[in-house]
Motif scaffolding. Structure first.
Motif, mmCIF file in Angstrom:
data_model
loop_
_atom_site.group_PDB
_atom_site.id
_atom_site.type_symbol
_atom_site.label_atom_id
_atom_site.label_comp_id
_atom_site.label_asym_id
_atom_site.label_seq_id
_atom_site.Cartn_x
_atom_site.Cartn_y
_atom_site.Cartn_z
ATOM 1 N N TRP A 198 0.853 -1.188 0.000
ATOM 2 C CA TRP A 198 0.000 0.000 0.000
ATOM 3 C C TRP A 198 0.890 1.239 0.000
ATOM 4 O O TRP A 198 1.943 1.262 0.640
ATOM 5 C CB TRP A 198 -0.897 0.020 1.240
ATOM 6 N N ALA A 199 0.493 2.255 -0.755
ATOM 7 C CA ALA A 199 1.323 3.449 -0.914
ATOM 8 C C ALA A 199 0.480 4.705 -0.830
ATOM 9 O O ALA A 199 -0.724 4.688 -1.095
ATOM 10 C CB ALA A 199 2.056 3.404 -2.262
ATOM 11 N N VAL A 200 1.139 5.795 -0.453
ATOM 12 C CA VAL A 200 0.508 7.122 -0.433
ATOM 13 C C VAL A 200 1.330 8.050 -1.310
ATOM 14 O O VAL A 200 2.514 7.814 -1.563
ATOM 15 C CB VAL A 200 0.415 7.704 0.986
ATOM 16 N N GLU A 201 0.678 9.103 -1.744
ATOM 17 C CA GLU A 201 1.318 10.082 -2.615
ATOM 18 C C GLU A 201 0.995 11.459 -2.039
ATOM 19 O O GLU A 201 -0.175 11.772 -1.805
ATOM 20 C CB GLU A 201 0.723 9.928 -4.012
ATOM 21 N N ALA A 202 2.019 12.258 -1.798
ATOM 22 C CA ALA A 202 1.777 13.602 -1.247
ATOM 23 C C ALA A 202 2.996 14.475 -1.492
ATOM 24 O O ALA A 202 4.083 13.993 -1.832
ATOM 25 C CB ALA A 202 1.470 13.521 0.251
ATOM 26 N N GLU A 203 2.780 15.770 -1.302
ATOM 27 C CA GLU A 203 3.856 16.749 -1.501
ATOM 28 C C GLU A 203 4.726 16.832 -0.247
ATOM 29 O O GLU A 203 4.219 16.779 0.880
ATOM 30 C CB GLU A 203 3.246 18.123 -1.800
ATOM 31 N N VAL A 204 6.030 16.971 -0.461
ATOM 32 C CA VAL A 204 6.959 17.172 0.656
ATOM 33 C C VAL A 204 6.853 18.617 1.125
ATOM 34 O O VAL A 204 7.000 19.551 0.325
ATOM 35 C CB VAL A 204 8.404 16.845 0.234
ATOM 36 N N ILE A 205 6.570 18.774 2.411
ATOM 37 C CA ILE A 205 6.370 20.112 2.986
ATOM 38 C C ILE A 205 7.495 20.433 3.967
ATOM 39 O O ILE A 205 8.231 19.553 4.406
ATOM 40 C CB ILE A 205 5.009 20.207 3.708
ATOM 41 N N HIS A 206 7.618 21.702 4.333
ATOM 42 C CA HIS A 206 8.611 22.107 5.328
ATOM 43 C C HIS A 206 8.122 21.694 6.708
ATOM 44 O O HIS A 206 6.986 21.979 7.090
ATOM 45 C CB HIS A 206 8.841 23.624 5.276
ATOM 46 N N GLY A 207 8.978 21.016 7.447
ATOM 47 C CA GLY A 207 8.654 20.664 8.830
ATOM 48 C C GLY A 207 9.367 21.617 9.767
ATOM 49 O O GLY A 207 9.658 22.767 9.422
ATOM 50 N N ASP A 208 9.690 21.110 10.972
ATOM 51 C CA ASP A 208 10.368 21.972 11.949
ATOM 52 C C ASP A 208 11.888 21.761 11.924
ATOM 53 O O ASP A 208 12.593 22.288 12.778
ATOM 54 C CB ASP A 208 9.810 21.722 13.356
ATOM 55 N N LYS A 209 12.378 20.976 10.926
ATOM 56 C CA LYS A 209 13.824 20.732 10.734
ATOM 57 C C LYS A 209 14.441 20.001 11.926
ATOM 58 O O LYS A 209 15.654 19.967 12.092
ATOM 59 C CB LYS A 209 14.590 22.049 10.502
ATOM 60 N N ARG A 210 13.601 19.401 12.776
ATOM 61 C CA ARG A 210 14.120 18.745 13.985
ATOM 62 C C ARG A 210 14.912 17.480 13.633
ATOM 63 O O ARG A 210 15.926 17.163 14.226
ATOM 64 C CB ARG A 210 12.965 18.413 14.926
ATOM 65 N N GLY A 211 14.397 16.757 12.606
ATOM 66 C CA GLY A 211 15.074 15.529 12.207
ATOM 67 C C GLY A 211 16.515 15.765 11.790
ATOM 68 O O GLY A 211 17.414 14.968 12.090
ATOM 69 N N ARG A 212 16.743 16.877 11.121
ATOM 70 C CA ARG A 212 18.093 17.220 10.666
ATOM 71 C C ARG A 212 19.033 17.379 11.867
ATOM 72 O O ARG A 212 20.168 16.900 11.864
ATOM 73 C CB ARG A 212 18.023 18.514 9.847
ATOM 74 N N GLU A 213 18.517 18.048 12.931
ATOM 75 C CA GLU A 213 19.326 18.258 14.143
ATOM 76 C C GLU A 213 19.638 16.925 14.830
ATOM 77 O O GLU A 213 20.666 16.783 15.489
ATOM 78 C CB GLU A 213 18.588 19.187 15.111
ATOM 79 N N LEU A 214 18.736 15.949 14.656
ATOM 80 C CA LEU A 214 18.928 14.646 15.305
ATOM 81 C C LEU A 214 19.789 13.700 14.464
ATOM 82 O O LEU A 214 20.064 12.576 14.877
ATOM 83 C CB LEU A 214 17.561 13.984 15.563
ATOM 84 N N GLY A 215 20.186 14.170 13.271
ATOM 85 C CA GLY A 215 20.942 13.306 12.379
ATOM 86 C C GLY A 215 20.055 12.451 11.489
ATOM 87 O O GLY A 215 20.535 11.530 10.827
ATOM 88 N N TYR A 216 18.764 12.733 11.508
ATOM 89 C CA TYR A 216 17.794 11.992 10.692
ATOM 90 C C TYR A 216 16.912 12.967 9.915
ATOM 91 O O TYR A 216 15.739 13.161 10.258
ATOM 92 C CB TYR A 216 16.927 11.080 11.577
ATOM 93 N N PRO A 217 17.447 13.627 8.879
ATOM 94 C CA PRO A 217 16.596 14.541 8.094
ATOM 95 C C PRO A 217 15.478 13.767 7.409
ATOM 96 O O PRO A 217 15.714 12.698 6.836
ATOM 97 C CB PRO A 217 17.572 15.133 7.075
ATOM 98 N N THR A 218 14.273 14.299 7.486
ATOM 99 C CA THR A 218 13.120 13.569 6.946
ATOM 100 C C THR A 218 12.380 14.378 5.896
ATOM 101 O O THR A 218 12.397 15.609 5.914
ATOM 102 C CB THR A 218 12.120 13.212 8.078
ATOM 103 N N ALA A 219 11.735 13.639 4.994
ATOM 104 C CA ALA A 219 10.780 14.238 4.051
ATOM 105 C C ALA A 219 9.411 14.177 4.721
ATOM 106 O O ALA A 219 8.914 13.092 5.039
ATOM 107 C CB ALA A 219 10.777 13.450 2.742
ATOM 108 N N ASN A 220 8.834 15.347 4.953
ATOM 109 C CA ASN A 220 7.571 15.439 5.699
ATOM 110 C C ASN A 220 6.383 15.593 4.757
ATOM 111 O O ASN A 220 6.445 16.384 3.810
ATOM 112 C CB ASN A 220 7.614 16.640 6.650
ATOM 113 N N MET A 221 5.315 14.859 5.054
ATOM 114 C CA MET A 221 4.106 14.918 4.230
ATOM 115 C C MET A 221 2.879 14.935 5.131
ATOM 116 O O MET A 221 2.841 14.249 6.150
ATOM 117 C CB MET A 221 4.008 13.679 3.330
ATOM 118 N N ARG A 222 1.879 15.694 4.699
ATOM 119 C CA ARG A 222 0.561 15.613 5.333
ATOM 120 C C ARG A 222 -0.298 14.697 4.486
ATOM 121 O O ARG A 222 -0.449 14.918 3.287
ATOM 122 C CB ARG A 222 -0.096 16.991 5.406
ATOM 123 N N LEU A 223 -0.879 13.682 5.108
ATOM 124 C CA LEU A 223 -1.771 12.777 4.395
ATOM 125 C C LEU A 223 -3.210 13.240 4.579
ATOM 126 O O LEU A 223 -3.510 14.052 5.461
ATOM 127 C CB LEU A 223 -1.604 11.347 4.921
#
Length: 316
Positions: A198-223
């Motif tokens: 099963w898959a979802v499709e959505a636009e990558v949005i700006h998050g709070d950049k917290r993942g980057r600080e933790l060493g885990y930058p993420t692509a954030n999406m609202r479903l």
């Protein structure tokens, strides 16, 4: 089930009223909502394709937008396994020649079963045959059943084939069963019934950049808020420019930080690049654990290391 080779014509999507183009005339129609285009749907579609090839006719899907349940109960969010664009892409992959997408509105909802057959199937579509699933109902008040459809076909001069339920380890494959599995994090069961993750499709949005600080930058999406996927951590693949990149994703409210609106955050292994504004497809392969609240950032990072290793193993 094996099917004859797919059509050499491009897949046509028809949303307008009026007669079919000449190359799609006298079609064999597979009819249904087809949310998910799961293995049960593919049995109906495959039967229609096989019959069409043997008759020398085009094979079309007849489907509806919005989903009838969303029309009748607009106040209840409808968890769509495959929203319209994704559903049509999945239908195109089956080897069908095209799809007729009817707007499900008050006029269609009020159409008596006999008018559905006489005006739509015979008058507008000029069907040479109809294939439907065992549970397909149509017409005002769901007055048309598979048995009714078969009898109406005899009256109007076209054969009807009703495809029995497809069972998965004794259970019927259905969109509602797949939704329930996803709501409990049982993505492997959903994959088995869908015939693909099963898959979802959505636009990558700006998050709070917290993942980057933790060493885990993420692509954030609202479903879509109607998506009732279990909150938790998943092994995923993320399609970027046609290449499936492995990763680990969190879907939920981020209880360690803000307990906000549900969001999908995907960490893509061994990838660097700007994805903001891109529409990505994320496929879910394994459920790793529920969403948890951590007492410290160090504890969260340690768990993310474990999650990443488990996701890599699940995707190996």
């Amino acid at each position: 089930m094996t099917h004859a080779a797919a059509s050499s014509h491009p897949f046509r999507i028809l949303r307008e009223a009026g007669p079919l183009p000449v190359e799609l005339a006298r079609p064999v129609i597979a009819i249904g909502n087809f949310d998910g285009v799961h293995r049960g749907h593919r049995a109906v579609i495959g039967t229609a394709i096989d019959q069409a090839r043997s008759l020398g006719r085009p094979a079309l899907a007849l489907t509806f937008e919005p989903h009838p349940r969303a029309f009748f109960r607009p106040e209840e969010p409808m968890f769509r396994l495959t929203p319209d664009p994704m559903k049509l892409r999945r239908l195109a992959e089956t080897g069908l020649d095209g799809a007729v997408v009817l707007p499900f509105d008050a006029a269609l909802a009020g159409l008596e079963a006999e008018a559905f057959v006489a005006d739509l199937l015979v008058g507008r579509l000029g069907v040479s045959m109809v294939v439907a699933g065992y549970d397909f109902h149509f017409g005002k008040g769901r007055g048309g059943s598979p048995i009714y459809l078969r009898e109406a076909g005899k009256r109007h001069g076209f054969p009807v084939e009703i495809v029995p339920p497809l069972l998965d380890e004794g259970a019927q494959i259905s969109s509602s069963v797949i939704r329930a599995a996803l709501a409990q994090g049982r993505v492997e069961q959903a994959t088995h019934m869908l015939g693909a993750p099963w898959a979802v499709e959505a636009e990558v949005i700006h998050g709070d950049k917290r993942g980057r600080e933790l060493g885990y930058p993420t692509a954030n999406m609202r479903l879509d808020p109607a998506v009732t996927l279990a909150h938790g951590i998943y092994a995923v693949t993320v399609d970027i420019d046609g290449i499936a990149h492995k990763g680990v994703a969190s879907f939920g409210r981020r209880p360690t930080f803000d307990d906000g609106a549900p969001r999908l955050e995907s960490f893509i292994f061994d990838f660097t690049g700007d994805l903001y504004g891109r529409v990505l497809t994320v496929a879910f392969h394994a459920y790793l654990r529920p969403e948890l609240k951590f007492d410290s950032i160090d504890a969260l990072i340690a768990q993310m290391d474990i999650d990443s290793a488990r996701a890599r193993a699940a995707l190996a």
